[in-house]
Design a protein around this motif. Structure first.
Motif, PDB file in Angstrom:
ATOM      1  N   ALA A  26       2.180  16.823 -15.009  1.00  0.00           N
ATOM      2  CA  ALA A  26       3.166  16.319 -14.793  1.00  0.00           C
ATOM      3  C   ALA A  26       3.617  16.984 -13.509  1.00  0.00           C
ATOM      4  O   ALA A  26       5.551  17.827 -12.537  1.00  0.00           O
ATOM      5  N   THR A  27       3.304  16.325 -12.321  1.00  0.00           N
ATOM      6  CA  THR A  27       3.642  17.431 -11.232  1.00  0.00           C
ATOM      7  C   THR A  27       4.022  16.694 -10.011  1.00  0.00           C
ATOM      8  O   THR A  27       4.125  16.793  -8.794  1.00  0.00           O
ATOM      9  N   GLY A  28       4.499  15.209 -10.242  1.00  0.00           N
ATOM     10  CA  GLY A  28       5.501  14.363  -9.436  1.00  0.00           C
ATOM     11  C   GLY A  28       5.104  13.432  -8.860  1.00  0.00           C
ATOM     12  O   GLY A  28       3.910  12.885  -8.985  1.00  0.00           O
ATOM     13  N   PHE A  29       5.916  12.121  -7.936  1.00  0.00           N
ATOM     14  CA  PHE A  29       4.967  11.261  -7.324  1.00  0.00           C
ATOM     15  C   PHE A  29       5.297  11.330  -6.173  1.00  0.00           C
ATOM     16  O   PHE A  29       5.919  12.292  -5.549  1.00  0.00           O
ATOM     17  N   ARG A  30       4.545  10.834  -5.044  1.00  0.00           N
ATOM     18  CA  ARG A  30       4.594  10.628  -3.329  1.00  0.00           C
ATOM     19  C   ARG A  30       5.025   9.472  -3.101  1.00  0.00           C
ATOM     20  O   ARG A  30       5.169   8.447  -4.048  1.00  0.00           O
ATOM     21  N   SER A  31       6.057   9.289  -1.824  1.00  0.00           N
ATOM     22  CA  SER A  31       5.976   7.806  -1.667  1.00  0.00           C
ATOM     23  C   SER A  31       4.963   6.664  -1.257  1.00  0.00           C
ATOM     24  O   SER A  31       4.126   7.325  -0.508  1.00  0.00           O
ATOM     25  N   ALA A  32       5.070   4.986  -1.611  1.00  0.00           N
ATOM     26  CA  ALA A  32       3.899   4.972  -1.373  1.00  0.00           C
ATOM     27  C   ALA A  32       4.718   4.026  -0.678  1.00  0.00           C
ATOM     28  O   ALA A  32       5.608   2.953  -0.184  1.00  0.00           O
ATOM     29  N   LEU A  33       4.333   4.672   0.451  1.00  0.00           N
ATOM     30  CA  LEU A  33       4.168   3.881   1.773  1.00  0.00           C
ATOM     31  C   LEU A  33       2.778   4.369   3.317  1.00  0.00           C
ATOM     32  O   LEU A  33       2.969   3.580   4.014  1.00  0.00           O
ATOM     33  N   ASP A  34       1.642   3.093   2.034  1.00  0.00           N
ATOM     34  CA  ASP A  34       0.590   3.597   3.457  1.00  0.00           C
ATOM     35  C   ASP A  34       0.081   2.292   4.445  1.00  0.00           C
ATOM     36  O   ASP A  34      -0.512   2.142   4.927  1.00  0.00           O
ATOM     37  N   HIS A  35       0.968   1.554   3.852  1.00  0.00           N
ATOM     38  CA  HIS A  35       1.694   0.151   3.906  1.00  0.00           C
ATOM     39  C   HIS A  35       2.167  -0.400   5.252  1.00  0.00           C
ATOM     40  O   HIS A  35       2.074  -1.118   5.955  1.00  0.00           O
ATOM     41  N   LEU A  36       2.654   1.340   5.737  1.00  0.00           N
ATOM     42  CA  LEU A  36       3.244   0.985   6.534  1.00  0.00           C
ATOM     43  C   LEU A  36       3.296   1.409   7.778  1.00  0.00           C
ATOM     44  O   LEU A  36       3.359   2.033   8.738  1.00  0.00           O
ATOM     45  N   ALA A  37       1.599   2.394   7.527  1.00  0.00           N
ATOM     46  CA  ALA A  37       1.162   2.888   8.985  1.00  0.00           C
ATOM     47  C   ALA A  37       0.773   2.647  10.000  1.00  0.00           C
ATOM     48  O   ALA A  37       0.726   3.415  10.705  1.00  0.00           O
TER      49      ALA A  37
END
Length: 358
Positions: free
Chosen positions: A287-298
């Motif tokens: 239950a260690t959280g999430f990261r922002s889904a921003l790969d498409h902005l690379a």
């Protein structure tokens, strides 16, 4: 809106139709801006569509209505959040007249022609004078690395895949994480599992008393300070502490919140600490959280030396045509609403400025 071949031209594209995206779209509509919403999901509801069926409305904390249209107040607290909130979002989209296209996953956002950003999808491309990115975090669960994890003979799952206590009956379960997700799991599996063990990197801080507007402003200020400096945003609980929500109270009542420090490695049959302690386990829940889904902005190359994206409010400093909502200080339902209005206001200013120049 205009169309040229497979490329369509709009003033703004909103990516994602969760709380932050719908809030932004509501204000873009109010300001008379030509826009479209591209959502990767098969139906309304954003990440709420994927939450555990055991997460009921009474177990939620701090869910705020979308702007302009309130939820029905008589919602049964025993109903599943994964049913109630998607239904609310669906009604909101219809009543507010929001143009959501789905399922349309966005492949990339890059610099286009004529001062526009090019939003590429499998269904064709969109050229926009501004983009609101509201893709959230649910699609990017964070799995921290610990030595030996790949050799664990039991089961490992992230909170994103948690679907209730039944599958843990009679098993020894280690729950990793110091936030409400961990408390949710512990509150349900305690007494069902053979044993539970709660481990966190830092000692949890249980917050007494109400969480009022002054507290929210203080938390937003802390997170905003980081993103203004170009640092990755921290988790909300690291700034707020763990409030006495329904799941926290239930976990406490079951004696499941007896925290241990983080183990140093995973063994084939459990976990181990550097001081020689070991604990057997059949399941590890991260239950260690999430990261922002921003790969498409690379393609836009937004990340700075600090590892994050430098922000000024919702606007990306390195790319003023792009706004991130549901990121950093707006990564909450109340924050998302405020960020949506802010992003739409900034975009209106940007568009009016470019028209004046033209």
């Amino acid at each position: 809106m205009s169309t040229t071949g497979l490329q369509r031209d709009v003033d703004a594209v909103v990516i994602g139709a969760g709380q932050a995206g719908l809030s932004s779209a509501y204000f873009l509509r109010r300001f008379g801006i030509d826009f479209v919403i591209l959502d990767a999901e098969a139906g309304p509801g954003g990440a709420w569509r994927h939450r555990s069926p055991t997460l009921t409305m009474e177990k939620l904390h701090g869910i705020f209505d979308l702007p302009g249209i309130k939820r029905t107040p008589e919602v049964d607290p025993a109903l599943r959040a994964a049913e109630v909130l998607p239904a609310y979002f669906a009604g909101y989209e219809e009543e507010a007249g929001l143009p959501v296209l789905r399922p349309v996953p966005v492949r990339s956002v890059s610099d286009g022609e004529d001062g526009r950003l090019l939003v590429a999808t499998a269904s064709g491309d969109w050229a926009a004078r501004a983009v609101v990115n509201a893709t959230g975090t649910w699609s990017r669960p964070y799995w921290p690395y610990y030595p030996g994890a790949t050799g664990f003979q039991g089961r490992q799952l992230h909170y994103a895949g948690y679907r209730g206590p039944g599958e843990f009956a009679g098993l020894r379960v280690v729950v990793v994480g110091g936030g409400h997700s961990a408390a949710h799991v512990l509150s349900e599996i305690a007494g069902v599992a053979a044993s539970t063990l709660w481990v966190t990197r830092r000692p949890p801080v249980l917050r007494e008393g109400p969480y009022d507007d002054e507290d929210r402003r203080a938390v937003v200020a802390l997170v905003e300070e980081r993103v203004r400096a170009g640092l990755p945003p921290q988790s909300v609980v690291s700034a707020t502490g763990l409030g006495y929500s329904a799941v926290v109270r239930e976990a406490l009542a079951k004696g499941a919140l007896n925290r241990l420090p983080m183990f140093s490695r995973v063994t084939s049959t459990g976990v181990a600490w550097d001081d020689g302690r070991v604990a057997g386990a059949d399941v590890i829940v991260w239950a260690t959280g999430f990261r922002s889904a921003l790969d498409h902005l690379a393609p836009l190359r937004l990340r700075g030396p600090g590892g994050g994206i430098q922000m000024d409010g919702t606007r990306v400093v390195a790319e003023p045509r792009l706004h991130l909502v549901g990121y950093g200080p707006s990564a909450s339902t109340v924050g998302a609403n405020r960020a949506g209005r802010s992003a739409a206001t900034e975009i209106r200013r940007l568009l009016n400025g470019s028209k004046a120049v033209a």
